[in-house]
Design a protein around this motif. Structure first.
Motif, mmCIF file in Angstrom:
data_model
loop_
_atom_site.group_PDB
_atom_site.id
_atom_site.type_symbol
_atom_site.label_atom_id
_atom_site.label_comp_id
_atom_site.label_asym_id
_atom_site.label_seq_id
_atom_site.Cartn_x
_atom_site.Cartn_y
_atom_site.Cartn_z
ATOM 1 N N PRO A 74 50.074 40.886 50.429
ATOM 2 C CA PRO A 74 50.579 40.788 49.045
ATOM 3 C C PRO A 74 49.736 39.850 48.187
ATOM 4 O O PRO A 74 49.613 40.051 46.978
ATOM 5 C CB PRO A 74 51.994 40.245 49.201
ATOM 6 N N LEU A 75 49.156 38.830 48.802
ATOM 7 C CA LEU A 75 48.291 37.914 48.043
ATOM 8 C C LEU A 75 47.007 38.626 47.623
ATOM 9 O O LEU A 75 46.504 38.396 46.528
ATOM 10 C CB LEU A 75 47.975 36.675 48.879
ATOM 11 N N ARG A 76 46.504 39.501 48.486
ATOM 12 C CA ARG A 76 45.326 40.299 48.110
ATOM 13 C C ARG A 76 45.650 41.202 46.924
ATOM 14 O O ARG A 76 44.840 41.356 46.015
ATOM 15 C CB ARG A 76 44.866 41.162 49.290
ATOM 16 N N GLU A 77 46.837 41.792 46.949
ATOM 17 C CA GLU A 77 47.250 42.660 45.842
ATOM 18 C C GLU A 77 47.360 41.870 44.538
ATOM 19 O O GLU A 77 46.919 42.332 43.487
ATOM 20 C CB GLU A 77 48.577 43.342 46.178
ATOM 21 N N ALA A 78 47.919 40.666 44.609
ATOM 22 C CA ALA A 78 48.020 39.821 43.413
ATOM 23 C C ALA A 78 46.628 39.420 42.937
ATOM 24 O O ALA A 78 46.347 39.428 41.731
ATOM 25 C CB ALA A 78 48.865 38.588 43.710
ATOM 26 N N ASP A 79 45.752 39.090 43.876
ATOM 27 C CA ASP A 79 44.381 38.723 43.528
ATOM 28 C C ASP A 79 43.659 39.896 42.867
ATOM 29 O O ASP A 79 42.929 39.713 41.890
ATOM 30 C CB ASP A 79 43.627 38.269 44.774
ATOM 31 N N GLN A 80 43.882 41.084 43.381
ATOM 32 C CA GLN A 80 43.256 42.273 42.790
ATOM 33 C C GLN A 80 43.747 42.473 41.361
ATOM 34 O O GLN A 80 42.969 42.774 40.460
ATOM 35 C CB GLN A 80 43.557 43.505 43.642
ATOM 36 N N TRP A 81 45.028 42.296 41.133
ATOM 37 C CA TRP A 81 45.577 42.439 39.785
ATOM 38 C C TRP A 81 44.968 41.375 38.872
ATOM 39 O O TRP A 81 44.585 41.652 37.738
ATOM 40 C CB TRP A 81 47.097 42.311 39.819
ATOM 41 N N LEU A 82 44.847 40.135 39.376
ATOM 42 C CA LEU A 82 44.273 39.053 38.577
ATOM 43 C C LEU A 82 42.795 39.276 38.273
ATOM 44 O O LEU A 82 42.282 38.751 37.287
ATOM 45 C CB LEU A 82 44.441 37.717 39.300
ATOM 46 N N SER A 83 42.112 40.049 39.106
ATOM 47 C CA SER A 83 40.684 40.281 38.886
ATOM 48 C C SER A 83 40.416 40.903 37.519
ATOM 49 O O SER A 83 39.342 40.713 36.951
ATOM 50 C CB SER A 83 40.089 41.148 40.001
ATOM 51 N N ASN A 84 41.403 41.603 36.969
ATOM 52 C CA ASN A 84 41.253 42.173 35.630
ATOM 53 C C ASN A 84 41.118 41.095 34.553
ATOM 54 O O ASN A 84 40.633 41.367 33.458
ATOM 55 C CB ASN A 84 42.469 43.051 35.287
ATOM 56 N N PHE A 85 41.561 39.891 34.871
ATOM 57 C CA PHE A 85 41.604 38.822 33.884
ATOM 58 C C PHE A 85 40.631 37.689 34.185
ATOM 59 O O PHE A 85 40.484 36.781 33.373
ATOM 60 C CB PHE A 85 43.030 38.261 33.791
ATOM 61 N N ARG A 86 39.973 37.737 35.319
ATOM 62 C CA ARG A 86 39.075 36.658 35.728
ATOM 63 C C ARG A 86 37.965 36.419 34.707
ATOM 64 O O ARG A 86 37.498 35.307 34.547
ATOM 65 C CB ARG A 86 38.481 36.992 37.095
ATOM 66 N N ARG A 87 37.573 37.445 34.002
ATOM 67 C CA ARG A 87 36.495 37.315 33.019
ATOM 68 C C ARG A 87 36.841 36.317 31.918
ATOM 69 O O ARG A 87 35.961 35.784 31.259
ATOM 70 C CB ARG A 87 36.160 38.677 32.408
ATOM 71 N N PHE A 88 38.124 36.036 31.745
ATOM 72 C CA PHE A 88 38.524 35.096 30.704
ATOM 73 C C PHE A 88 38.259 33.651 31.092
ATOM 74 O O PHE A 88 38.108 32.794 30.231
ATOM 75 C CB PHE A 88 40.011 35.267 30.354
ATOM 76 N N TRP A 89 38.254 33.336 32.389
ATOM 77 C CA TRP A 89 38.034 31.950 32.762
ATOM 78 C C TRP A 89 36.776 31.713 33.579
ATOM 79 O O TRP A 89 36.273 30.601 33.593
ATOM 80 C CB TRP A 89 39.248 31.352 33.478
ATOM 81 N N THR A 90 36.215 32.726 34.214
ATOM 82 C CA THR A 90 35.031 32.521 35.043
ATOM 83 C C THR A 90 33.843 31.951 34.257
ATOM 84 O O THR A 90 33.242 30.979 34.700
ATOM 85 C CB THR A 90 34.649 33.815 35.781
#
Length: 117
Positions: A74-90
């Motif tokens: 489930p943490l991988r699934e949450a991380d995958q969903w968050l990957s859509n937004f990583r560009r905002f802070w990376t």
């Protein structure tokens, strides 16, 4: 229950932090969480149940003990969903790392200069 509903609770996040270090007995988890959050053992058990029923934790019996561990799926699934937004802070974090390196270099150079003087 959605992953972020499960992770939104600070007690459940703390339990996962404890389990991230490795498998732990329910009593050990309960003792730490009770001390930190001032909640009862039955309340901690309910949080463990939510984590288990939503796939974030596994449990196995060893005699009379119940050992809990993180289930990473489930943490991988949450991380995958968050990957859509990583560009905002990376990019911001990369820029911060660059500035920290510049400051470290400047302090080192200043220290070397002082040592030469």
């Amino acid at each position: 229950m959605h992953a972020f509903d499960v992770l939104g609770d600070p007690v459940r996040r703390r339990i996962l932090e404890l389990l991230a270090d490795g498998e732990r007995a329910a009593g050990e988890v309960s003792s730490v969480v009770q001390d930190e959050f001032g909640i009862t053992q039955p309340a901690v058990s309910q949080h463990l149940k939510v984590l288990r029923e939503n796939g974030f934790a596994t449990v196995r019996a060893v005699g009379t003990r119940r050992l809990y561990a993180v289930d990473p799926e489930p943490l991988r699934e949450a991380d995958q969903w968050l990957s859509n937004f990583r560009r905002f802070w990376t990019p911001h974090l990369s820029a911060l790392a660059t500035e920290l390196a510049r400051g470290k270099r400047a302090r080192r150079m200043a220290a070397e200069q002082d040592a030469e003087d």
